[in-house]
Design a protein around this motif. Structure first.
Motif, PDB file in Angstrom:
ATOM      1  N   ALA A  53      30.690  22.527  41.286  1.00 31.25           N
ATOM      2  CA  ALA A  53      31.366  21.661  42.259  1.00 31.25           C
ATOM      3  C   ALA A  53      31.333  22.278  43.657  1.00 31.25           C
ATOM      4  O   ALA A  53      31.080  21.581  44.658  1.00 31.25           O
ATOM      5  CB  ALA A  53      32.808  21.419  41.816  1.00 31.25           C
ATOM      6  N   LEU A  54      31.570  23.584  43.753  1.00 29.30           N
ATOM      7  CA  LEU A  54      31.532  24.244  45.057  1.00 29.30           C
ATOM      8  C   LEU A  54      30.123  24.198  45.652  1.00 29.30           C
ATOM      9  O   LEU A  54      29.949  23.970  46.861  1.00 29.30           O
ATOM     10  CB  LEU A  54      31.996  25.691  44.920  1.00 29.30           C
ATOM     11  CG  LEU A  54      33.481  25.910  44.621  1.00 29.30           C
ATOM     12  CD1 LEU A  54      33.757  27.390  44.356  1.00 29.30           C
ATOM     13  CD2 LEU A  54      34.348  25.420  45.772  1.00 29.30           C
ATOM     14  N   ALA A  55      29.099  24.407  44.813  1.00 31.69           N
ATOM     15  CA  ALA A  55      27.723  24.380  45.317  1.00 31.69           C
ATOM     16  C   ALA A  55      27.345  22.985  45.797  1.00 31.69           C
ATOM     17  O   ALA A  55      26.675  22.832  46.827  1.00 31.69           O
ATOM     18  CB  ALA A  55      26.757  24.853  44.235  1.00 31.69           C
ATOM     19  N   GLN A  56      27.779  21.951  45.075  1.00 31.41           N
ATOM     20  CA  GLN A  56      27.493  20.591  45.526  1.00 31.41           C
ATOM     21  C   GLN A  56      28.156  20.298  46.861  1.00 31.41           C
ATOM     22  O   GLN A  56      27.637  19.520  47.668  1.00 31.41           O
ATOM     23  CB  GLN A  56      27.952  19.570  44.481  1.00 31.41           C
ATOM     24  CG  GLN A  56      26.975  19.408  43.329  1.00 31.41           C
ATOM     25  CD  GLN A  56      27.335  18.242  42.425  1.00 31.41           C
ATOM     26  OE1 GLN A  56      27.686  18.426  41.267  1.00 31.41           O
ATOM     27  NE2 GLN A  56      27.249  17.049  42.950  1.00 31.41           N
ATOM     28  N   GLY A  64      25.101  29.157  49.644  1.00 31.88           N
ATOM     29  CA  GLY A  64      26.352  28.529  49.215  1.00 31.88           C
ATOM     30  C   GLY A  64      26.207  27.071  48.852  1.00 31.88           C
ATOM     31  O   GLY A  64      27.208  26.399  48.598  1.00 31.88           O
ATOM     32  N   GLY A  65      24.981  26.546  48.803  1.00 32.05           N
ATOM     33  CA  GLY A  65      24.786  25.130  48.490  1.00 32.05           C
ATOM     34  C   GLY A  65      23.497  24.890  47.746  1.00 32.05           C
ATOM     35  O   GLY A  65      22.773  25.828  47.377  1.00 32.05           O
ATOM     36  N   LEU A  66      23.190  23.615  47.533  1.00 30.52           N
ATOM     37  CA  LEU A  66      22.019  23.213  46.763  1.00 30.52           C
ATOM     38  C   LEU A  66      20.883  22.722  47.645  1.00 30.52           C
ATOM     39  O   LEU A  66      19.870  22.247  47.133  1.00 30.52           O
ATOM     40  CB  LEU A  66      22.407  22.109  45.763  1.00 30.52           C
ATOM     41  CG  LEU A  66      23.328  22.553  44.637  1.00 30.52           C
ATOM     42  CD1 LEU A  66      23.897  21.356  43.900  1.00 30.52           C
ATOM     43  CD2 LEU A  66      22.570  23.458  43.660  1.00 30.52           C
ATOM     44  N   VAL A  67      21.053  22.788  48.947  1.00 29.53           N
ATOM     45  CA  VAL A  67      20.007  22.362  49.877  1.00 29.53           C
ATOM     46  C   VAL A  67      19.585  23.567  50.706  1.00 29.53           C
ATOM     47  O   VAL A  67      20.428  24.248  51.300  1.00 29.53           O
ATOM     48  CB  VAL A  67      20.495  21.223  50.787  1.00 29.53           C
ATOM     49  CG1 VAL A  67      19.427  20.862  51.810  1.00 29.53           C
ATOM     50  CG2 VAL A  67      20.863  20.001  49.953  1.00 29.53           C
ATOM     51  N   ALA A  91      21.019  26.203  37.534  1.00 32.28           N
ATOM     52  CA  ALA A  91      20.657  26.978  38.722  1.00 32.28           C
ATOM     53  C   ALA A  91      21.899  27.603  39.358  1.00 32.28           C
ATOM     54  O   ALA A  91      21.853  28.752  39.823  1.00 32.28           O
ATOM     55  CB  ALA A  91      19.938  26.094  39.734  1.00 32.28           C
ATOM     56  N   VAL A  92      23.012  26.867  39.371  1.00 35.51           N
ATOM     57  CA  VAL A  92      24.249  27.420  39.927  1.00 35.51           C
ATOM     58  C   VAL A  92      24.738  28.581  39.065  1.00 35.51           C
ATOM     59  O   VAL A  92      25.228  29.598  39.584  1.00 35.51           O
ATOM     60  CB  VAL A  92      25.319  26.322  40.048  1.00 35.51           C
ATOM     61  CG1 VAL A  92      26.658  26.923  40.468  1.00 35.51           C
ATOM     62  CG2 VAL A  92      24.879  25.259  41.051  1.00 35.51           C
ATOM     63  N   ALA A 118      27.931  14.197  38.319  1.00 33.28           N
ATOM     64  CA  ALA A 118      26.488  14.184  38.068  1.00 33.28           C
ATOM     65  C   ALA A 118      25.827  12.964  38.700  1.00 33.28           C
ATOM     66  O   ALA A 118      24.731  13.056  39.264  1.00 33.28           O
ATOM     67  CB  ALA A 118      26.223  14.211  36.560  1.00 33.28           C
ATOM     68  N   VAL A 119      26.502  11.807  38.613  1.00 33.26           N
ATOM     69  CA  VAL A 119      25.951  10.586  39.218  1.00 33.26           C
ATOM     70  C   VAL A 119      25.859  10.736  40.732  1.00 33.26           C
ATOM     71  O   VAL A 119      24.865  10.335  41.359  1.00 33.26           O
ATOM     72  CB  VAL A 119      26.814   9.370  38.836  1.00 33.26           C
ATOM     73  CG1 VAL A 119      26.413   8.140  39.641  1.00 33.26           C
ATOM     74  CG2 VAL A 119      26.692   9.085  37.343  1.00 33.26           C
ATOM     75  N   VAL A 120      26.878  11.321  41.341  1.00 34.55           N
ATOM     76  CA  VAL A 120      26.841  11.557  42.792  1.00 34.55           C
ATOM     77  C   VAL A 120      25.660  12.454  43.140  1.00 34.55           C
ATOM     78  O   VAL A 120      24.939  12.210  44.120  1.00 34.55           O
ATOM     79  CB  VAL A 120      28.167  12.177  43.269  1.00 34.55           C
ATOM     80  CG1 VAL A 120      28.038  12.698  44.701  1.00 34.55           C
ATOM     81  CG2 VAL A 120      29.293  11.152  43.183  1.00 34.55           C
ATOM     82  N   TYR A 121      25.420  13.474  42.329  1.00 34.26           N
ATOM     83  CA  TYR A 121      24.318  14.388  42.621  1.00 34.26           C
ATOM     84  C   TYR A 121      22.970  13.672  42.571  1.00 34.26           C
ATOM     85  O   TYR A 121      22.151  13.816  43.482  1.00 34.26           O
ATOM     86  CB  TYR A 121      24.325  15.551  41.631  1.00 34.26           C
ATOM     87  CG  TYR A 121      23.107  16.433  41.752  1.00 34.26           C
ATOM     88  CD1 TYR A 121      23.019  17.371  42.775  1.00 34.26           C
ATOM     89  CD2 TYR A 121      22.030  16.298  40.878  1.00 34.26           C
ATOM     90  CE1 TYR A 121      21.892  18.167  42.910  1.00 34.26           C
ATOM     91  CE2 TYR A 121      20.904  17.088  41.011  1.00 34.26           C
ATOM     92  CZ  TYR A 121      20.836  18.014  42.027  1.00 34.26           C
ATOM     93  OH  TYR A 121      19.719  18.787  42.163  1.00 34.26           O
ATOM     94  N   VAL A 122      22.723  12.881  41.492  1.00 33.17           N
ATOM     95  CA  VAL A 122      21.406  12.259  41.347  1.00 33.17           C
ATOM     96  C   VAL A 122      21.205  11.089  42.295  1.00 33.17           C
ATOM     97  O   VAL A 122      20.085  10.582  42.426  1.00 33.17           O
ATOM     98  CB  VAL A 122      21.153  11.803  39.896  1.00 33.17           C
ATOM     99  CG1 VAL A 122      21.165  12.988  38.946  1.00 33.17           C
ATOM    100  CG2 VAL A 122      22.165  10.755  39.458  1.00 33.17           C
TER     101      VAL A 122
END
Length: 619
Positions: A15-18, A95-98, A150-151, A295-299
């Motif tokens: 959640a923090l990484a997202q 600190g993130g996924l991007v 990955a996180v 998960a839906v928000v991520y995809v």
């Protein structure tokens, strides 16, 4: 309790990484709070003395101990494990996924086809494999998978460096085997559960993926941890176990795409099982639903590129997306028919057992070569025992207790029998069996052995189960023996670091030919700050040399690196290639034979001749 702590760590970290705010300190603090909650009176820890069956945990840990001693050194960037490890490093660093690739963003769009790969016309551009651009003009890149694994690797990086990240799969594998043991002792009995978990820990597939940093071991951990917690909750335990089960299944949807597509099935199983057993459904759903929404928000945001890639490259995913919601449509029908089902349980059980027997026979006829290929991972007679165990469960097992497991496990087995992809020329496709199907087969086989041990005949009761179980363990141990002291790509990190040191800071290296050089391109950039670019093919246009002028004006030293003895594609009257050094990567790799399963370790080599590009007019 350990599962609750791991779930809290993984959930909070993801959640923090997202949100772009990953922090190892915050993650560990909240994980400690979850551990304290689990240990509170009435929590997830049973207050009881140790029993002989608790030795099962020590047995599993002992079998899997080599995975901690010899983790695979997957720091290269040419296959999926390397992508996971690389993006774990991105999570720890940013600190993130991007990831913002400022160097790539500065490359003019007319040079994108020269250095950015595009597998298909509909696929995104990518400078490195497994790290597609979300927006190449801005240099924004994201992962080519769902985020949780990955996180988790990023958390391992933050806590213990690369060594910590590479041991994360082993932690998940141990928890997965313990989950199979915990679920099995509730569903099919203590002895059968311990046997199935021990055979799973001995299986070469489990040993391999306990070191291979893919997401299958994590998926296994969440699926079986959820089943174990759900089984205890549905038997009347504390509601916090229901919350833990729902959390695990929600985290599974953040781990693998097919588990996200199967989310409606998990929701249906949660509601139907709770209603059937007379337990509230909300503990199973309270945390599962928010995690599914996460998960839906991520995809639909950061992972939209990944979702398009999945649908473009794995057509069965489309079928799963259409079929999975049907479970929700069947749910209210099953609930309304429950009184009728109870009144006709005997005939229905016989019909179900007959259908399973026909399904087994059809599988033997249609997929016999594939089932033979599975024999490297599971003893052939164990597959036969699994079929007998499934028929026995259908005919006489406690269906209300077993239904959540069978509703999830049997469809997974059926799907993989229809499209297994396991063969001697694609050994590690067994990873598709690892999360749910393989443990289900072993539990069913162990159930059949347990039934055999209850027969009145002395030979069947006292001798046959021991001989069959011992033979299965010996079969798995012999298949796993070549893997025990093997460390895939051992020494790769130090060798790539040596290449980066010889190139020096503020360097640009133009690599060719692909795809071999992708192995070093990604770690050079993410681990050592060397700007690596892979030539996509052919001779580069004149515009490249204008870009080389700009790089040199910005203070970069520019190199080309390719196979020795081959004519370099980087030829121009404006620049000359001055030989600098020759570098070689030599690492052990398990053989990739096409006529038998892996048994020998080979040395894989990548040799590069490195030359510095200097202006032709320079003295």
């Amino acid at each position: 309790m350990a599962l609750a702590c791991l779930a809290a760590l993984a959930g909070v970290a993801t959640a923090l990484a997202q949100a772009g705010a990953f922090s190892a300190r915050i993650t560990v603090a909240l994980g400690g709070a979850a551990l304290a909650c689990a240990a509170a009176p009435g929590g997830l820890v049973r207050r009881r003395g140790a029993s002989a069956w608790d030795a099962g945990a020590l047995l599993i840990l002992g079998i899997l101990a080599p995975t901690f001693v010899h983790p695979f050194e997957w720091v290269l960037g040419h296959r999926d494990p390397g992508y996971y490890v690389a993006f774990g490093l991105v999570v720890e660093q940013t600190g993130g996924l991007v990831w913002t690739d400022a160097f790539g963003a500065a490359i003019p769009s007319d040079l994108w086809p020269v250095f950015f790969e595009q597998l298909r016309a509909t696929d995104p551009l990518q400078r490195f494999r497994g790290v597609p651009y979300l927006d190449p003009a801005l240099g924004l890149a994201g992962p080519i998978f769902l985020p949780l694994h990955a996180v988790s690797l990023g958390l391992g990086h933050a806590l213990a460096g690369t060594a910590g990240a590479l041991r994360v799969p082993a932690v998940y594998a141990v928890m997965g085997c313990l989950g199979v043991w915990a679920a099995g002792r509730t569903l099919v009995g203590r002895g059968a559960g311990l046997l199935a978990a021990a055979l799973l820990a001995l299986c070469p597939a489990e040993l391999w993926f306990a070191r291979y940093p893919m997401a299958e071991a994590a998926a296994q951990c969440w699926l079986w941890g959820g089943l174990a917690a759900a089984a205890r909750y549905l038997d009347g335990a504390d509601r916090r176990l229901g919350l833990l089960a729902g959390t695990c299944w929600g985290l599974a949807a953040l781990t693998r795409a097919e588990l996200l597509l199967a989310a409606p099935l998990f929701l249906a199983v949660s509601v139907v099982a709770a209603r059937w057993r007379g337990r509230p459904a909300w503990p199973l759903l309270a945390l599962q639903v928010p995690l599914l929404l996460q998960a839906v928000v991520y995809v639909t945001t950061t992972g939209a590129t990944y979702l398009r890639f999945v649908f473009a490259h794995t057509p069965p995913a489309r079928t799963a997306a259409l079929v999975a919601p049907l479970a929700l449509l069947a749910m209210p029908v099953a609930l309304r028919l429950r009184p009728w089902l109870a009144a006709h349980e005997g005939p229905l059980r016989r019909a179900l057992a007959a259908m399973l027997a026909l399904g087994v026979a059809a599988a033997l006829l249609a997929r016999w070569p594939t089932l033979v290929a599975l024999s490297w991972y599971v003893a052939p007679w164990m597959l036969g025992l699994a079929a007998a165990g499934a028929i026995r469960v259908a005919a006489a097992g406690p269906l209300p207790r077993l239904w959540p497991w069978l509703a999830l496990g049997l469809p997974a087995v059926a799907q993989l029998v229809v499209e297994p992809a396991v063969s001697p020329d694609y050994h590690w496709a067994i990873r598709r069996w690892l999360p749910l199907a393989l443990p289900t087969l072993l539990l069913l086989a162990a159930q059949a052995l347990a039934v055999l041990a209850r027969q009145p005949w002395p030979v069947a009761r006292d001798v046959a189960p021991i001989l069959l179980a011992g033979a299965a363990a010996l079969h798995a141990g012999r298949a796993s023996q070549p893997l025990l002291d093997h460390a895939e790509y051992a020494g790769a990190g130090a060798q790539v670091a040596d290449l980066a040191a010889r190139l020096g800071p503020r360097s640009v290296v133009l690599l060719w030919p692909k795809p071999a050089v992708y192995a070093v391109a990604l770690p050079l950039r993410l681990r050592h700050g060397v700007e690596a670019l892979v030539l996509q093919g052919g001779s580069p246009p004149e515009a490249l040399w204008d870009q080389v002028d700009r790089w040199r004006a910005d203070g970069y030293r520019v190199y080309s690196a390719g196979f020795p003895g081959y004519a370099s594609p980087f030829a121009s009257p404006r620049y000359r290639a001055v030989p600098a050094f020759t570098w070689e990567l030599r690492v052990p790799e398990m053989e990739r034979a096409t006529d038998h399963y892996p048994a020998r370790v080979e040395l894989t080599a990548l040799r590069l001749a490195v030359a510095e590009l200097l202006a032709a007019t320079a003295p």
